[in-house]
Write a protein that holds these residues in place. Sequence first.
Motif, short mmCIF file in Angstrom:
data_model
loop_
_atom_site.label_atom_id
_atom_site.label_comp_id
_atom_site.label_asym_id
_atom_site.label_seq_id
_atom_site.Cartn_x
_atom_site.Cartn_y
_atom_site.Cartn_z
N ASP A 13 0.85 -1.20 0.00
CA ASP A 13 0.00 0.00 0.00
C ASP A 13 0.88 1.25 0.00
O ASP A 13 1.12 1.86 1.05
CB ASP A 13 -0.91 0.02 1.23
N PRO A 14 1.35 1.68 -1.17
CA PRO A 14 2.23 2.85 -1.23
C PRO A 14 1.50 4.11 -1.68
O PRO A 14 0.39 4.06 -2.20
CB PRO A 14 3.25 2.43 -2.29
N ARG A 15 2.19 5.23 -1.46
CA ARG A 15 1.74 6.50 -2.02
C ARG A 15 2.95 7.24 -2.57
O ARG A 15 4.08 7.02 -2.16
CB ARG A 15 1.02 7.34 -0.96
N ARG A 16 2.68 8.14 -3.52
CA ARG A 16 3.77 8.91 -4.12
C ARG A 16 4.35 9.92 -3.13
O ARG A 16 3.61 10.57 -2.40
CB ARG A 16 3.29 9.69 -5.35
N GLN A 20 6.35 5.46 -1.30
CA GLN A 20 6.55 5.17 0.12
C GLN A 20 5.55 4.12 0.60
O GLN A 20 4.34 4.26 0.42
CB GLN A 20 6.36 6.45 0.94
N CYS A 21 6.06 3.07 1.22
CA CYS A 21 5.21 2.02 1.77
C CYS A 21 4.56 2.49 3.06
O CYS A 21 5.11 3.32 3.79
CB CYS A 21 6.01 0.76 2.02
N THR A 22 3.39 1.95 3.35
CA THR A 22 2.66 2.29 4.56
C THR A 22 2.26 1.01 5.29
O THR A 22 2.29 -0.09 4.71
CB THR A 22 1.40 3.11 4.24
N VAL A 23 1.87 1.17 6.54
CA VAL A 23 1.35 0.06 7.34
C VAL A 23 0.04 0.51 7.99
O VAL A 23 -0.37 1.67 7.86
CB VAL A 23 2.37 -0.39 8.42
N GLY A 82 -2.57 1.87 5.59
CA GLY A 82 -2.22 3.13 4.96
C GLY A 82 -2.14 4.30 5.91
O GLY A 82 -1.83 5.42 5.49
N ARG A 83 -2.38 4.07 7.19
CA ARG A 83 -2.41 5.18 8.15
C ARG A 83 -1.01 5.63 8.59
O ARG A 83 -0.86 6.76 9.04
CB ARG A 83 -3.23 4.79 9.38
N GLU A 84 -0.02 4.75 8.47
CA GLU A 84 1.31 5.08 8.97
C GLU A 84 2.35 4.90 7.87
O GLU A 84 2.59 3.80 7.42
CB GLU A 84 1.66 4.19 10.16
N PRO A 85 3.00 5.98 7.44
CA PRO A 85 4.05 5.86 6.43
C PRO A 85 5.34 5.34 7.05
O PRO A 85 5.62 5.56 8.23
CB PRO A 85 4.23 7.30 5.93
N ARG A 86 6.12 4.62 6.24
CA ARG A 86 7.40 4.08 6.70
C ARG A 86 8.52 4.53 5.77
O ARG A 86 8.28 4.86 4.60
CB ARG A 86 7.36 2.54 6.75
N ASP A 87 9.72 4.53 6.28
CA ASP A 87 10.86 5.01 5.49
C ASP A 87 11.45 3.88 4.65
O ASP A 87 12.62 3.51 4.77
CB ASP A 87 11.93 5.59 6.42
N ILE A 88 10.61 3.32 3.79
CA ILE A 88 11.03 2.24 2.89
C ILE A 88 10.21 2.37 1.61
O ILE A 88 9.01 2.68 1.66
CB ILE A 88 10.86 0.86 3.55
N ASP A 89 10.85 2.17 0.47
CA ASP A 89 10.13 2.32 -0.80
C ASP A 89 9.70 0.96 -1.34
O ASP A 89 10.10 -0.09 -0.83
CB ASP A 89 10.97 3.11 -1.82
N VAL A 90 8.89 1.00 -2.37
CA VAL A 90 8.31 -0.23 -2.90
C VAL A 90 9.38 -1.16 -3.44
O VAL A 90 9.33 -2.38 -3.20
CB VAL A 90 7.26 0.08 -3.98
N ARG A 91 10.37 -0.64 -4.15
CA ARG A 91 11.41 -1.53 -4.68
C ARG A 91 12.17 -2.20 -3.55
O ARG A 91 12.47 -3.41 -3.62
CB ARG A 91 12.37 -0.78 -5.61
#
Length: 289
Positions: A141-144, A175-178, A181-190
């Motif tokens: 569940d990422p967002r730009r 940016q991936c979320t957990v 989708g409520r919490e963004p994390r410092d990791i990208d989809v790749r």
Amino acid sequence: AGGDVRNLGKPVDLAKRYFEEGADEITFLNITSFRNMPFADTPMLDVLRQASRCIFVPLTIGGGVRDITDPDGQHVWPAVEVAGEYFRSGADKVSIGSDAVYAAETYWQRVADGVPPTDGTTAIEQIASRYGQQAVVISVDPRRVYVRSPSDAPSHHVIATSTPGPQGEAFCWYQCTVKGGREPRDIDVRQLVTACEALGAGEVLLNCMDRDGTNSGYETDLVADTKAAVTIPVIASSGAGRVEHFSDIVDRTDVDAVLAAGIFHRREVPIADVKRHMAEHGIPTRTVE
């Protein structure tokens, strides 16, 4: 917002309808927490039991595939046992969301620490080891996150975007979320998908929060980039609004499968129309009899 949530029907009845209309696979994504009851009494287990009696295509269950402690604190269900209960109730695959992000973060931290990145302790590794790689799906569940240049996000995989940002930014990373989708994390989809493939995941269910509910088509940039990063199947999700969106994402990215929800729930687009359109465009599709 709470006012945007709509009850569109009972899950087994809807799934049966989709099966009869020609769906090739059905995914149940459980967005409700049942922490106030023992896991063995979780309604999704009964949903799977009922569904598997009348639906004869693969069933995937997502949500809550993690270590669970019953409310009385007496019974702890490791994620691999949670998955086992889902499989015995009729699921063919389990979809892991937040725990996949945490596992990928640990994977890359171990790489940075110079130790073997896998140790067999993650839900992905344990479920894949016991039930096979094909049984483990990671749901992303990422967002730009827009940037003016790749140098603005040196620790992330930045790509040129076909959807410029609000200030005209020509680049972004996803940016991936957990936690839904409520919490963004410092990791990208790749970073996420390559780590999860190494851990033993067998499939990627690729959503895009920027596309959810828009009916504007799939996130082509994200799907193409993810497809190029892994060797396991990728399923495109989020954004379908008409039949052309399905053929477009396959033609432009060679994605392995496409998923849609809202347009089928609301009967805006019949599944048969999608499959007919795909077949007419030379895309291998199981016909609806």
